[in-house]
Each structure stands twice: as C-alpha cells, then as structure tokens.
Scaffold this active site. Structure first.
Site, PDB file in Angstrom:
ATOM      1  N   HIS A  46     -18.558   4.534  -2.165  1.00 17.90           N
ATOM      2  CA  HIS A  46     -17.474   3.543  -2.186  1.00 17.90           C
ATOM      3  C   HIS A  46     -16.854   3.460  -0.784  1.00 17.90           C
ATOM      4  CE1 HIS A  46     -14.280   1.302  -4.363  1.00 17.90           C
ATOM      5  NE2 HIS A  46     -13.440   1.882  -3.530  1.00 17.90           N
ATOM      6  N   ASP A  74     -13.935   1.622   1.446  1.00 14.46           N
ATOM      7  CA  ASP A  74     -12.677   0.881   1.359  1.00 14.46           C
ATOM      8  C   ASP A  74     -12.410   0.122   2.649  1.00 14.46           C
ATOM      9  OD1 ASP A  74     -11.559   1.562  -1.268  1.00 14.46           O
ATOM     10  OD2 ASP A  74     -11.701   3.611  -0.506  1.00 14.46           O
ATOM     11  N   MET A 124     -10.143  -4.949   0.528  1.00 13.54           N
ATOM     12  CA  MET A 124      -8.695  -5.115   0.373  1.00 13.54           C
ATOM     13  C   MET A 124      -8.229  -5.911   1.587  1.00 13.54           C
ATOM     14  SD  MET A 124      -8.037  -1.262  -0.962  1.00 13.54           S
ATOM     15  CE  MET A 124      -9.610  -0.773  -0.311  1.00 13.54           C
ATOM     16  N   MET A 131      -7.568  -1.030 -10.495  1.00 10.76           N
ATOM     17  CA  MET A 131      -6.863  -0.113  -9.589  1.00 10.76           C
ATOM     18  C   MET A 131      -5.910   0.765 -10.402  1.00 10.76           C
ATOM     19  SD  MET A 131      -8.064  -0.545  -6.570  1.00 10.76           S
ATOM     20  CE  MET A 131      -7.014   0.764  -5.926  1.00 10.76           C
ATOM     21  N   GLY A 162      -4.319   0.959  -0.747  1.00  9.14           N
ATOM     22  CA  GLY A 162      -3.861   1.117   0.629  1.00  9.14           C
ATOM     23  C   GLY A 162      -4.051   2.525   1.161  1.00  9.14           C
ATOM     24  N   HIS A 216     -15.329  -2.234  -1.247  1.00 14.25           N
ATOM     25  CA  HIS A 216     -14.085  -2.703  -1.871  1.00 14.25           C
ATOM     26  C   HIS A 216     -13.251  -3.394  -0.795  1.00 14.25           C
ATOM     27  CE1 HIS A 216     -10.069  -1.228  -3.924  1.00 14.25           C
ATOM     28  NE2 HIS A 216     -10.180  -2.534  -3.950  1.00 14.25           N
ATOM     29  N   ASP A 241     -10.296   3.136  -9.838  1.00 13.02           N
ATOM     30  CA  ASP A 241     -10.130   3.577  -8.443  1.00 13.02           C
ATOM     31  C   ASP A 241      -8.701   4.023  -8.177  1.00 13.02           C
ATOM     32  OD1 ASP A 241     -10.268   3.891  -5.697  1.00 13.02           O
ATOM     33  OD2 ASP A 241     -10.753   1.800  -5.265  1.00 13.02           O
ATOM     34  N   MET A 264      -9.876  -2.280   4.599  1.00 15.51           N
ATOM     35  CA  MET A 264      -8.463  -2.686   4.602  1.00 15.51           C
ATOM     36  C   MET A 264      -8.140  -3.421   5.903  1.00 15.51           C
ATOM     37  SD  MET A 264      -6.720   0.775   3.129  1.00 15.51           S
ATOM     38  CE  MET A 264      -7.442   1.685   1.764  1.00 15.51           C
ATOM     39  N   GLY A 287      -5.264   9.617  -2.057  1.00 14.85           N
ATOM     40  CA  GLY A 287      -4.398  10.741  -2.404  1.00 14.85           C
ATOM     41  C   GLY A 287      -3.147  10.388  -3.185  1.00 14.85           C
ATOM     42  N   SER A 314     -15.383   7.956  -2.692  1.00 13.91           N
ATOM     43  CA  SER A 314     -14.786   7.086  -1.677  1.00 13.91           C
ATOM     44  C   SER A 314     -14.654   7.854  -0.368  1.00 13.91           C
ATOM     45  CB  SER A 314     -13.398   6.623  -2.136  1.00 13.91           C
ATOM     46  OG  SER A 314     -12.690   6.125  -1.008  1.00 13.91           O
TER      47      SER A 314
END
Ligand code: DX5
Ligand code: ZN
Length: 227
Positions: free
Chosen positions: A33, A35, A68, A137, A142, A66, A175, A37, A145, A8
């Site tokens: 991947h 992300d 979100m 998930m 969001g 992905h 993920d 958002m 880490g 990711s």
C-alpha cells in the site's frame, strides 16, 4: 471471504524501502500500500510517480496506490504508468466519480473508491455497481499511527450491504489503526483487504508482525464464517 494484507510503507524507513517491502512480502503481504499525499487534500506530503516506478521494480506483489490528492484525474494516468495495479481515489475529491472510475479501469488498473470517516455511506450509492473495491478509512487520512475509529465497524457493514444490493462482490479495504486489537473487528464486519502501517513497520520484527496480523485476520474470518 479472502483475507489480503496490504502493508503501508508510510510507516517504513524511507531510506530503506526495498528492505521494508522485502520483509513485508516474506511476512505474507498480498499488496504493498502506497500513500500519496499532496499537502492539500490532506495536511501532509509523501511520494509521486517516480517513487512508485522504483518500488514497482523491486516489489513482487501488486502496488495498491491510495491517492489522497485534490485532483486525482490529473495524476491517475501517471501512477498507473508507474506501476499501480490498484488505484483508489477519494469520493470527497471527485464531482464526476463515474468518469474517473471508468478512466482508471480503461488504463488497466483496479479502480477503488476511498471514503473518509465523516462521509456518509450514501455517497457511494450511485457508484456501487462500478467499483472494483471500496477503501473505508478508519482514521482521518494524512498520518500513520492514529487511533482506529470504532464507528468503522458499522460503516464496513453498511458498505458491504450496499455493494451486495448492487450485485457487486467487490472487496472492502480498511485503512488506519489496524493492529492485533482491531483487525478482528473489521474482518468480522466484512473487510477483506487490511492496510497496516505502524503495526507492521514499527514492530521490532516486520516479518513476524505481518504474519501475526494475517493470522489474526484469518482466524476472525474463519470464526465469522462459522457464526
Ligand atoms: C493514512 C494512510 C494510511 C496509513 C495507515 O492517511 O492512508 O495508509 O499509512 O497507517 P497506520 O496503520 O499506522 O494507521
Ligand atoms: Zn492509505
């Protein structure tokens, strides 16, 4: 089972995404991947279709996007046109999930359903025959880490059972918080596509970290198959 690694880029240096992707690929990435958002579905903002289009030009492996976002129906087409080969949408965001999955498949991409930690597996019951993959998930989405949530293991097993009952051999992707300590647990539970951000891109040697994670996953898969 076939292990696939999906680094990711959320954890990568956004000023040098090309170099990050190249290193991840040298380390054995099967997908990249990405992300997405929107600041509504999750409390963070990332990238849109123009960035995906640029990544598509340089990536040699398929892009796993992905979403979100609160309104995936509105953006799915733009992300597939930009180069997403796999597109996952959240079950929590969509009242007409069958229609969305059919729409994504019609665009020529693999359609995945993502499920948050607090959402019961039963939410996938009716779409189980229709998904190309399920994204479980293992943290609340969001941010990169975060710490892996241990309940993910039983959830992955339950999703595998649900898909098998539906006669669907679609893979499970996991993920969040995937590293050398947690990867074996999710693989033994049945996860085949492993997303990892921090454990790869925050490592001093990205190539070595990706290779080590993949090796640990392969080892767990082989041990699972022997058991
Ligand atoms: C979290 C994202 C993840 C994130 C994982 O909302 O969906 O893909 O990048 O990051 P790590 O591997 O650092 O938990
Ligand atoms: Zn993700």
């Amino acid at each position: 089972m076939t292990i696939r690694l999906a680094p990711s880029i959320l954890a990568a240096d956004f000023a040098a995404l090309g170099a990050a992707i190249e290193a991840a690929e040298r380390g054995g990435a099967d997908f990249i991947h990405v992300d997405v958002m929107d600041g509504h579905f999750v409390p963070n903002l990332t990238v849109g279709p123009p960035v995906v289009r640029s990544l598509k030009r340089i990536a040699r492996v398929p892009l796993d996007v992905h979403l979100m976002v609160t309104d995936p129906d509105r953006y799915a087409e733009a992300f597939v046109a930009a180069g997403a080969s796999m597109l996952s949408v959240h079950v929590e965001a969509l009242p007409h999930l069958n229609r969305t999955l059919a729409f994504i498949k019609g665009l020529g991409a693999k359609a995945g359903v993502a499920i948050n930690p607090s959402t019961p597996v039963a939410a996938l019951e009716e779409v189980a025959p229709d998904v190309d993959f399920v994204l479980v998930m293992s943290v609340n989405p969001g941010f990169g880490g975060q710490t892996f949530l241990p309940r993910t293991e039983s959830k992955v097993r339950a999703v595998r059972e649900l898909l098998d009952r539906a006669g669907n051999s679609a893979p499970i992707e996991v993920d969040g918080g995937i590293d050398l300590q947690t990867v074996g647990r999710v693989v033994r539970a049945g996860a085949e596509i492993l997303v990892a951000g921090s454990s790869i891109f925050h490592a001093p040697d990205i190539v070595a970290a990706a290779r080590a994670l993949r090796a640990a996953a392969e080892e767990a898969a082989a041990r699972g198959a022997r058991a």
